[in-house]
Scaffold this active site. Structure first.
Site, PDB file in Angstrom:
ATOM      1  CB  CYS A 150      -0.981  -0.080   1.160  1.00 58.43           C
ATOM      2  SG  CYS A 150      -0.139  -0.430   2.816  1.00 58.43           S
TER       3      CYS A 150
HETATM    4  N1  LIG Z   1      -4.013  -4.081   4.915  1.00 60.82           N
HETATM    5  C1  LIG Z   1      -3.675  -3.528   3.786  1.00 60.82           C
HETATM    6  O1  LIG Z   1      -3.885  -2.073   3.809  1.00 60.82           O
HETATM    7  C2  LIG Z   1      -2.754  -3.903   2.810  1.00 60.82           C
HETATM    8  C3  LIG Z   1      -2.529  -3.283   1.701  1.00 60.82           C
HETATM    9  C4  LIG Z   1      -1.477  -3.931   0.654  1.00 60.82           C
HETATM   10  C5  LIG Z   1      -1.010  -5.311   1.181  1.00 60.82           C
HETATM   11  N2  LIG Z   1      -1.647  -5.874   2.022  1.00 60.82           N
HETATM   12  C6  LIG Z   1      -0.883  -7.335   2.411  1.00 60.82           C
HETATM   13  O2  LIG Z   1      -1.906  -8.107   2.118  1.00 60.82           O
HETATM   14  C7  LIG Z   1      -2.126  -9.316   2.796  1.00 60.82           C
HETATM   15  C8  LIG Z   1      -3.533  -9.434   3.454  1.00 60.82           C
HETATM   16  O3  LIG Z   1      -3.569  -8.454   4.325  1.00 60.82           O
HETATM   17  P1  LIG Z   1      -4.755  -8.189   5.242  1.00 60.82           P
HETATM   18  O4  LIG Z   1      -4.650  -6.509   5.621  1.00 60.82           O
HETATM   19  O5  LIG Z   1      -5.987  -8.458   4.588  1.00 60.82           O
HETATM   20  O6  LIG Z   1      -4.546  -9.127   6.499  1.00 60.82           O
HETATM   21  P2  LIG Z   1      -5.536  -9.710   7.488  1.00 60.82           P
HETATM   22  O7  LIG Z   1      -6.599  -8.860   7.646  1.00 60.82           O
HETATM   23  O8  LIG Z   1      -4.592 -10.091   8.766  1.00 60.82           O
HETATM   24  O9  LIG Z   1      -5.988 -10.964   6.804  1.00 60.82           O
HETATM   25  C9  LIG Z   1      -5.442 -12.184   6.702  1.00 60.82           C
HETATM   26  C10 LIG Z   1      -6.029 -13.225   5.963  1.00 60.82           C
HETATM   27  O10 LIG Z   1      -5.194 -14.407   5.848  1.00 60.82           O
HETATM   28  C11 LIG Z   1      -5.846 -15.662   6.565  1.00 60.82           C
HETATM   29  N3  LIG Z   1      -4.671 -16.618   6.886  1.00 60.82           N
HETATM   30  C12 LIG Z   1      -3.806 -16.127   7.736  1.00 60.82           C
HETATM   31  N4  LIG Z   1      -2.757 -17.022   7.951  1.00 60.82           N
HETATM   32  C13 LIG Z   1      -3.240 -18.358   6.860  1.00 60.82           C
HETATM   33  C14 LIG Z   1      -3.022 -19.500   6.776  1.00 60.82           C
HETATM   34  N5  LIG Z   1      -1.741 -20.150   7.227  1.00 60.82           N
HETATM   35  N6  LIG Z   1      -3.782 -20.083   5.779  1.00 60.82           N
HETATM   36  C15 LIG Z   1      -4.580 -19.799   5.356  1.00 60.82           C
HETATM   37  N7  LIG Z   1      -5.295 -18.307   5.601  1.00 60.82           N
HETATM   38  C16 LIG Z   1      -4.411 -17.676   6.285  1.00 60.82           C
HETATM   39  C17 LIG Z   1      -6.541 -15.010   7.702  1.00 60.82           C
HETATM   40  O11 LIG Z   1      -7.632 -15.980   8.183  1.00 60.82           O
HETATM   41  P3  LIG Z   1      -8.188 -15.900   9.758  1.00 60.82           P
HETATM   42  O12 LIG Z   1      -9.207 -14.701   9.621  1.00 60.82           O
HETATM   43  O13 LIG Z   1      -8.956 -17.222   9.568  1.00 60.82           O
HETATM   44  O14 LIG Z   1      -7.030 -15.844  10.505  1.00 60.82           O
HETATM   45  C18 LIG Z   1      -7.167 -13.774   7.081  1.00 60.82           C
HETATM   46  O15 LIG Z   1      -8.107 -14.091   6.004  1.00 60.82           O
HETATM   47  C19 LIG Z   1      -0.750  -9.179   3.604  1.00 60.82           C
HETATM   48  O16 LIG Z   1       0.296  -9.830   3.012  1.00 60.82           O
HETATM   49  C20 LIG Z   1      -0.523  -7.783   3.677  1.00 60.82           C
HETATM   50  O17 LIG Z   1       0.600  -7.237   4.152  1.00 60.82           O
HETATM   51  C21 LIG Z   1      -2.402  -5.316   3.009  1.00 60.82           C
END
Ligand SMILES: NC(=O)c1ccc[n+]([C@@H]2O[C@H](COP(=O)([O-])OP(=O)(O)OC[C@H]3O[C@@H](n4cnc5c(N)ncnc54)[C@H](OP(=O)(O)O)[C@@H]3O)[C@@H](O)[C@H]2O)c1
Length: 340
Positions: A150
């Site tokens: 981001c």
């Molecule tokens: N947030 C942002 O603004 C943003 C922007 C750009 C990129 N990103 C990147 O995008 C990715 C996701 O970010 P997010 O903010 O959406 O994170 P998040 O809200 O913490 O969600 C993570 C997701 O991954 C799942 N998960 C975690 N460990 C897992 C595993 N071993 N096997 C299967 N599923 C698993 C979680 O499931 P549960 O809910 O069941 O734990 C949840 O659905 C990250 O790498 C982050 O750095 C985020």
């Protein structure tokens, strides 16, 4: 119809992927999964999705994803995506990874900034950095897209038109970026509690944020030289949005209008970048829940400084929206399809 699966559907970026893709006219969502041991209905997890989609979200099953999908979105924490991507790619599924696992060209840098060995370094070369404004043609031919971070999306879009132009001192680039709290994902942590964030603004990981090498890498590629930015991330008490202020030393006299013209030319074929008029500055509220990046530019003539400010929604242009934009390009759809 393009059949898509989302792994990590219960997270913040996963939610936005489900929301955008359930309204995409050329897409059928076929599988949703997350870490969960017990399956949930996605519309129970996120009631705002009720009426748009009704689907079970269970534990990931790569065989099921391969059987049903053309595209898999991995909205997973870093180091987790690289466990799923190889099997999906072997099974003929195109992968768009929202994590950092395939963004850095150097496995050594990955270990340095993310603290773990890269387990699939052989896949890094085949991954395309998924910023359509820079890599549209390569994304169209790719099976593995590394969706940008981001902060890097906001910073690189703000600075890309200047790189290699001989206009600014590329050895001194200052990036001061403010982000909303969803940037950290859904996980619970003390410093992200309402009482800790509300009515407070705090910088963190100054000079040590993991997005620094990604920004350096992509700006360096454009500049044709090594770049080392000074990057200060700051948490602000809003849910969504990044405002990124960049400060650059001009190496020649150039009127603001000419800099604007460079930006307008650079982004002339980019439907989601809006270069604002002289004297106008981005405001996160005008990009919230959209895939737009707004950019404002000002020349401080007396000081020979250039200020460039960009604004995005971290979960849309900074994550899910950009991922869908990449999918559109990979699948031959209109780049804007399903996106606002
Ligand atoms: N947030 C942002 O603004 C943003 C922007 C750009 C990129 N990103 C990147 O995008 C990715 C996701 O970010 P997010 O903010 O959406 O994170 P998040 O809200 O913490 O969600 C993570 C997701 O991954 C799942 N998960 C975690 N460990 C897992 C595993 N071993 N096997 C299967 N599923 C698993 C979680 O499931 P549960 O809910 O069941 O734990 C949840 O659905 C990250 O790498 C982050 O750095 C985020």
């Amino acid at each position: 119809m393009i059949t898509v699966s989302i792994v990590g559907a219960t997270g913040y970026t996963g939610h936005d992927l489900v929301k955008i893709l359930s309204g995409h006219p050329s897409v059928k969502i076929v599988d949703l999964s997350a870490k969960l041991e017990v399956p949930v209905m996605i519309e129970d997890e996120y009631p705002d999705l009720a009426g748009s989609i009704s689907m079970v979200c269970g534990h990931p099953d790569t065989g099921r994803v391969i059987e049903k999908s053309d595209i898999a979105f991995l909205a997973l924490p870093h180091t987790v995506s690289m466990k799923y991507a190889p099997e999906l790619l072997d099974g003929g599924v195109k992968v768009i990874d929202l994590s950092a696992d395939f963004r850095l060209e150097s496995p050594r840098l990955f270990k340095e900034w993310y603290g773990e060995d890269h387990t699939k370094p052989e896949l890094i070369d085949s991954a395309v950095y998924g910023m359509p404004e820079l890599n549209r043609e390569r994304i169209a031919k790719s099976s593995l897209v590394a969706n940008p971070g981001c902060y890097p999306t906001a910073a690189i879009l703000a600075l890309a038109p200047l790189m290699g132009e001989g206009l600014v001192d590329e050895t001194r680039i200052i990036i001061d970026a403010k982000s909303g709290v969803t940037g950290a994902g859904k996980k619970a942590s003390l410093e992200l509690l309402f009482a800790e964030c509300n009515e407070s603004v705090r910088s963190y990981k100054v000079g040590s944020h993991q997005h620094t090498p990604e920004i350096d890498q992509e700006l360096g590629r454009l500049a044709g030289r090594e770049i080392g930015v000074i990057f200060t991330p700051t948490l602000v008490p809003v849910n969504r949005g990044i405002l990124c202020s960049c400060y650059l030393k001009l190496v020649k006299d150039i009127p603001g209008e000419d800099v604007l013209a460079i930006y307008r030319r650079f982004y002339s074929g980019a439907p989601f970048v809006r270069v604002l008029k002289r004297g106008e500055w981005p405001d996160t509220k005008y990009v919230t829940n959209t895939n737009y990046c707004d950019i404002g530019i000002g020349v401080l003539k007396d000081k020979k400084e250039l200020v460039v400010v960009s604004a995005i929604d971290n979960l849309v242009k900074g994550a899910a929206g950009q991922a869908v934009q990449n999918m559109n390009i990979m699948c031959g759809c209109d780049e804007k399809e399903g996106l606002v």
